[in-house]
Design a protein around this motif. Sequence first.
Motif, PDB file in Angstrom:
ATOM      1  N   PRO A   1       0.802  -1.225   0.000  1.00 19.01           N
ATOM      2  CA  PRO A   1       0.000   0.000   0.000  1.00 19.01           C
ATOM      3  C   PRO A   1       0.836   1.276   0.000  1.00 19.01           C
ATOM      4  CG  PRO A   1      -0.314  -1.240   2.042  1.00 19.01           C
ATOM      5  CD  PRO A   1       0.584  -2.039   1.169  1.00 19.01           C
ATOM      6  N   THR A   2       2.139   1.152   0.204  1.00 19.07           N
ATOM      7  CA  THR A   2       3.001   2.337   0.163  1.00 19.07           C
ATOM      8  C   THR A   2       3.720   2.489  -1.182  1.00 19.07           C
ATOM      9  OG1 THR A   2       4.837   1.115   1.162  1.00 19.07           O
ATOM     10  CG2 THR A   2       3.374   2.346   2.657  1.00 19.07           C
ATOM     11  N   ASP A   3       3.478   1.584  -2.117  1.00 17.28           N
ATOM     12  CA  ASP A   3       4.083   1.681  -3.448  1.00 17.28           C
ATOM     13  C   ASP A   3       3.201   2.565  -4.327  1.00 17.28           C
ATOM     14  OD1 ASP A   3       5.454   1.444  -5.800  1.00 17.28           O
ATOM     15  OD2 ASP A   3       5.357  -0.750  -5.894  1.00 17.28           O
ATOM     16  N   ALA A   4       3.167   3.832  -3.977  1.00 13.58           N
ATOM     17  CA  ALA A   4       2.264   4.785  -4.633  1.00 13.58           C
ATOM     18  C   ALA A   4       2.575   4.950  -6.108  1.00 13.58           C
ATOM     19  CB  ALA A   4       2.331   6.127  -3.925  1.00 13.58           C
ATOM     20  N   GLU A   5       3.835   4.892  -6.476  1.00  8.36           N
ATOM     21  CA  GLU A   5       4.184   5.071  -7.885  1.00  8.36           C
ATOM     22  C   GLU A   5       3.540   3.975  -8.734  1.00  8.36           C
ATOM     23  OE1 GLU A   5       8.047   6.239 -10.589  1.00  8.36           O
ATOM     24  OE2 GLU A   5       8.371   5.491  -8.565  1.00  8.36           O
ATOM     25  N   GLU A   6       3.620   2.761  -8.294  1.00 11.24           N
ATOM     26  CA  GLU A   6       3.013   1.642  -9.039  1.00 11.24           C
ATOM     27  C   GLU A   6       1.485   1.711  -8.993  1.00 11.24           C
ATOM     28  OE1 GLU A   6       2.964  -1.476 -11.582  1.00 11.24           O
ATOM     29  OE2 GLU A   6       4.746  -0.427 -10.887  1.00 11.24           O
ATOM     30  N   ILE A   7       0.940   2.045  -7.839  1.00 11.40           N
ATOM     31  CA  ILE A   7      -0.518   2.144  -7.699  1.00 11.40           C
ATOM     32  C   ILE A   7      -1.064   3.222  -8.631  1.00 11.40           C
ATOM     33  CG2 ILE A   7      -2.408   2.801  -6.139  1.00 11.40           C
ATOM     34  CD1 ILE A   7      -0.672   1.576  -3.843  1.00 11.40           C
ATOM     35  N   LEU A   8      -0.470   4.403  -8.587  1.00 12.72           N
ATOM     36  CA  LEU A   8      -0.961   5.501  -9.406  1.00 12.72           C
ATOM     37  C   LEU A   8      -0.708   5.256 -10.897  1.00 12.72           C
ATOM     38  CD1 LEU A   8      -0.065   8.493  -7.100  1.00 12.72           C
ATOM     39  CD2 LEU A   8      -2.348   7.612  -7.616  1.00 12.72           C
ATOM     40  N   SER A   9       0.405   4.640 -11.234  1.00 11.65           N
ATOM     41  CA  SER A   9       0.656   4.306 -12.640  1.00 11.65           C
ATOM     42  C   SER A   9      -0.427   3.374 -13.164  1.00 11.65           C
ATOM     43  CB  SER A   9       2.031   3.654 -12.805  1.00 11.65           C
ATOM     44  OG  SER A   9       3.047   4.586 -12.550  1.00 11.65           O
ATOM     45  N   LYS A  10      -0.784   2.366 -12.390  1.00 10.73           N
ATOM     46  CA  LYS A  10      -1.841   1.439 -12.792  1.00 10.73           C
ATOM     47  C   LYS A  10      -3.199   2.145 -12.811  1.00 10.73           C
ATOM     48  CE  LYS A  10      -1.657  -2.414 -13.655  1.00 10.73           C
ATOM     49  NZ  LYS A  10      -1.549  -3.096 -14.957  1.00 10.73           N
ATOM     50  N   TYR A  11      -3.430   3.035 -11.849  1.00 11.43           N
ATOM     51  CA  TYR A  11      -4.678   3.795 -11.815  1.00 11.43           C
ATOM     52  C   TYR A  11      -4.839   4.610 -13.098  1.00 11.43           C
ATOM     53  CZ  TYR A  11      -8.263   7.108 -10.320  1.00 11.43           C
ATOM     54  OH  TYR A  11      -9.396   7.867 -10.243  1.00 11.43           O
ATOM     55  N   PHE A  12      -3.779   5.300 -13.522  1.00 12.04           N
ATOM     56  CA  PHE A  12      -3.842   6.093 -14.750  1.00 12.04           C
ATOM     57  C   PHE A  12      -4.006   5.202 -15.979  1.00 12.04           C
ATOM     58  CE2 PHE A  12      -1.184   9.193 -12.186  1.00 12.04           C
ATOM     59  CZ  PHE A  12      -2.280   9.962 -11.835  1.00 12.04           C
TER      60      PHE A  12
ATOM     61  N   VAL B   1      -5.551   2.377 -16.138  1.00 12.41           N
ATOM     62  CA  VAL B   1      -6.934   1.899 -16.171  1.00 12.41           C
ATOM     63  C   VAL B   1      -7.904   3.052 -16.407  1.00 12.41           C
ATOM     64  CG1 VAL B   1      -8.765   0.871 -14.750  1.00 12.41           C
ATOM     65  CG2 VAL B   1      -6.465  -0.102 -14.718  1.00 12.41           C
ATOM     66  N   ARG B   2      -7.758   4.094 -15.645  1.00  5.92           N
ATOM     67  CA  ARG B   2      -8.724   5.203 -15.664  1.00  5.92           C
ATOM     68  C   ARG B   2      -8.607   6.059 -16.919  1.00  5.92           C
ATOM     69  NH1 ARG B   2     -12.243   7.652 -15.929  1.00  5.92           N
ATOM     70  NH2 ARG B   2     -13.520   8.786 -14.473  1.00  5.92           N
ATOM     71  N   LEU B   3      -7.399   6.147 -17.475  1.00  3.32           N
ATOM     72  CA  LEU B   3      -7.174   6.953 -18.673  1.00  3.32           C
ATOM     73  C   LEU B   3      -6.743   6.062 -19.841  1.00  3.32           C
ATOM     74  CD1 LEU B   3      -5.199   9.897 -17.010  1.00  3.32           C
ATOM     75  CD2 LEU B   3      -7.608   9.903 -17.737  1.00  3.32           C
ATOM     76  N   ALA B   4      -7.445   4.972 -20.018  1.00  2.00           N
ATOM     77  CA  ALA B   4      -7.114   4.013 -21.077  1.00  2.00           C
ATOM     78  C   ALA B   4      -7.437   4.604 -22.448  1.00  2.00           C
ATOM     79  CB  ALA B   4      -7.896   2.722 -20.872  1.00  2.00           C
TER      80      ALA B   4
ATOM     81  N   LEU C   1      -2.986  12.920 -21.384  1.00  2.00           N
ATOM     82  CA  LEU C   1      -3.328  12.960 -19.949  1.00  2.00           C
ATOM     83  C   LEU C   1      -2.483  11.976 -19.153  1.00  2.00           C
ATOM     84  CD1 LEU C   1      -7.218  13.327 -19.939  1.00  2.00           C
ATOM     85  CD2 LEU C   1      -5.542  14.919 -19.000  1.00  2.00           C
ATOM     86  N   ARG C   2      -2.308  10.770 -19.685  1.00  2.00           N
ATOM     87  CA  ARG C   2      -1.470   9.782 -19.000  1.00  2.00           C
ATOM     88  C   ARG C   2      -0.037  10.293 -18.879  1.00  2.00           C
ATOM     89  NH1 ARG C   2      -4.101   6.191 -22.300  1.00  2.00           N
ATOM     90  NH2 ARG C   2      -2.279   6.001 -23.647  1.00  2.00           N
ATOM     91  N   ALA C   3       0.488  10.861 -19.956  1.00  2.00           N
ATOM     92  CA  ALA C   3       1.863  11.378 -19.936  1.00  2.00           C
ATOM     93  C   ALA C   3       1.990  12.524 -18.938  1.00  2.00           C
ATOM     94  CB  ALA C   3       2.266  11.846 -21.336  1.00  2.00           C
ATOM     95  N   TYR C   4       1.003  13.414 -18.898  1.00  2.00           N
ATOM     96  CA  TYR C   4       1.030  14.532 -17.951  1.00  2.00           C
ATOM     97  C   TYR C   4       0.981  14.019 -16.509  1.00  2.00           C
ATOM     98  CZ  TYR C   4      -0.415  18.642 -15.338  1.00  2.00           C
ATOM     99  OH  TYR C   4      -0.490  19.645 -14.411  1.00  2.00           O
ATOM    100  N   ALA C   5       0.080  13.088 -16.238  1.00  2.00           N
ATOM    101  CA  ALA C   5      -0.049  12.537 -14.883  1.00  2.00           C
ATOM    102  C   ALA C   5       1.240  11.854 -14.448  1.00  2.00           C
ATOM    103  CB  ALA C   5      -1.226  11.560 -14.829  1.00  2.00           C
ATOM    104  N   LYS C   6       1.832  11.081 -15.339  1.00  2.00           N
ATOM    105  CA  LYS C   6       3.074  10.387 -14.990  1.00  2.00           C
ATOM    106  C   LYS C   6       4.235  11.363 -14.816  1.00  2.00           C
ATOM    107  CE  LYS C   6       1.701   5.962 -16.859  1.00  2.00           C
ATOM    108  NZ  LYS C   6       1.934   4.919 -17.863  1.00  2.00           N
ATOM    109  N   SER C   7       4.260  12.436 -15.593  1.00  2.00           N
ATOM    110  CA  SER C   7       5.296  13.460 -15.424  1.00  2.00           C
ATOM    111  C   SER C   7       5.151  14.153 -14.077  1.00  2.00           C
ATOM    112  CB  SER C   7       5.225  14.492 -16.548  1.00  2.00           C
ATOM    113  OG  SER C   7       5.586  13.914 -17.764  1.00  2.00           O
ATOM    114  N   CYS C   8       3.919  14.488 -13.709  1.00  2.00           N
ATOM    115  CA  CYS C   8       3.673  15.097 -12.389  1.00  2.00           C
ATOM    116  C   CYS C   8       4.125  14.154 -11.281  1.00  2.00           C
ATOM    117  CB  CYS C   8       2.191  15.425 -12.214  1.00  2.00           C
ATOM    118  SG  CYS C   8       1.637  16.877 -13.110  1.00  2.00           S
ATOM    119  N   LEU C   9       3.828  12.878 -11.443  1.00  2.00           N
ATOM    120  CA  LEU C   9       4.222  11.888 -10.448  1.00  2.00           C
ATOM    121  C   LEU C   9       5.738  11.810 -10.319  1.00  2.00           C
ATOM    122  CD1 LEU C   9       3.470   9.592  -8.492  1.00  2.00           C
ATOM    123  CD2 LEU C   9       3.336   8.064 -10.475  1.00  2.00           C
ATOM    124  N   ARG C  10       6.441  11.721 -11.432  1.00  2.00           N
ATOM    125  CA  ARG C  10       7.908  11.635 -11.390  1.00  2.00           C
ATOM    126  C   ARG C  10       8.533  12.891 -10.792  1.00  2.00           C
ATOM    127  NH1 ARG C  10       7.142   9.327 -16.454  1.00  2.00           N
ATOM    128  NH2 ARG C  10       7.799  11.246 -17.485  1.00  2.00           N
TER     129      ARG C  10
END
Length: 167
Positions: free
Chosen positions: A64-75, A77-80, A87-96
Amino acid sequence: MQSLISNEWHRVDQNLHSLRRQLQVSHAEEDFQGVGVLSRETIISLGQAVLDDSLKARLPSISPTDAEEILSKYFEVRLAGASNEELRAYAKSCLRLSLALQHMRNASYIEAELCTESCAHLVMLVRILYFEQTYPPNERLRHSTSASAESEFITSWMFAHFDSHPV
């Protein structure tokens, strides 16, 4: 379930508020690196807020603390789909960017501020996607358009010192 959602999102909001306050009082490289650590904690809380049963099924052995993997999978799925590629690229850039500052030994205020705002954008992006079905667009929880680290710091200081102020 609703109280769990409320508690997780409350933690995200509290962490983001602490992150913005820390940015305002930071003056040294170690302080700015601390902003990165708070950004990481905010993102961990964000990952826990979206980690529902369907996402757990896609990530069966996830911590549950592996937020990078959780959010990557969330994006994922949610932004398929191809239409959501930007949007996926922007979200992942913000995350990194939000996670990068904690490892910078010579971090500056500018980098800390960019990290803070990137984290805030990530939180808002996920909030919009997560609550899309729960709230009509005009009733979603949003910060004002003028929200910033400075305004949040001033507001929090005013509320903290309201009773003790001599005027």
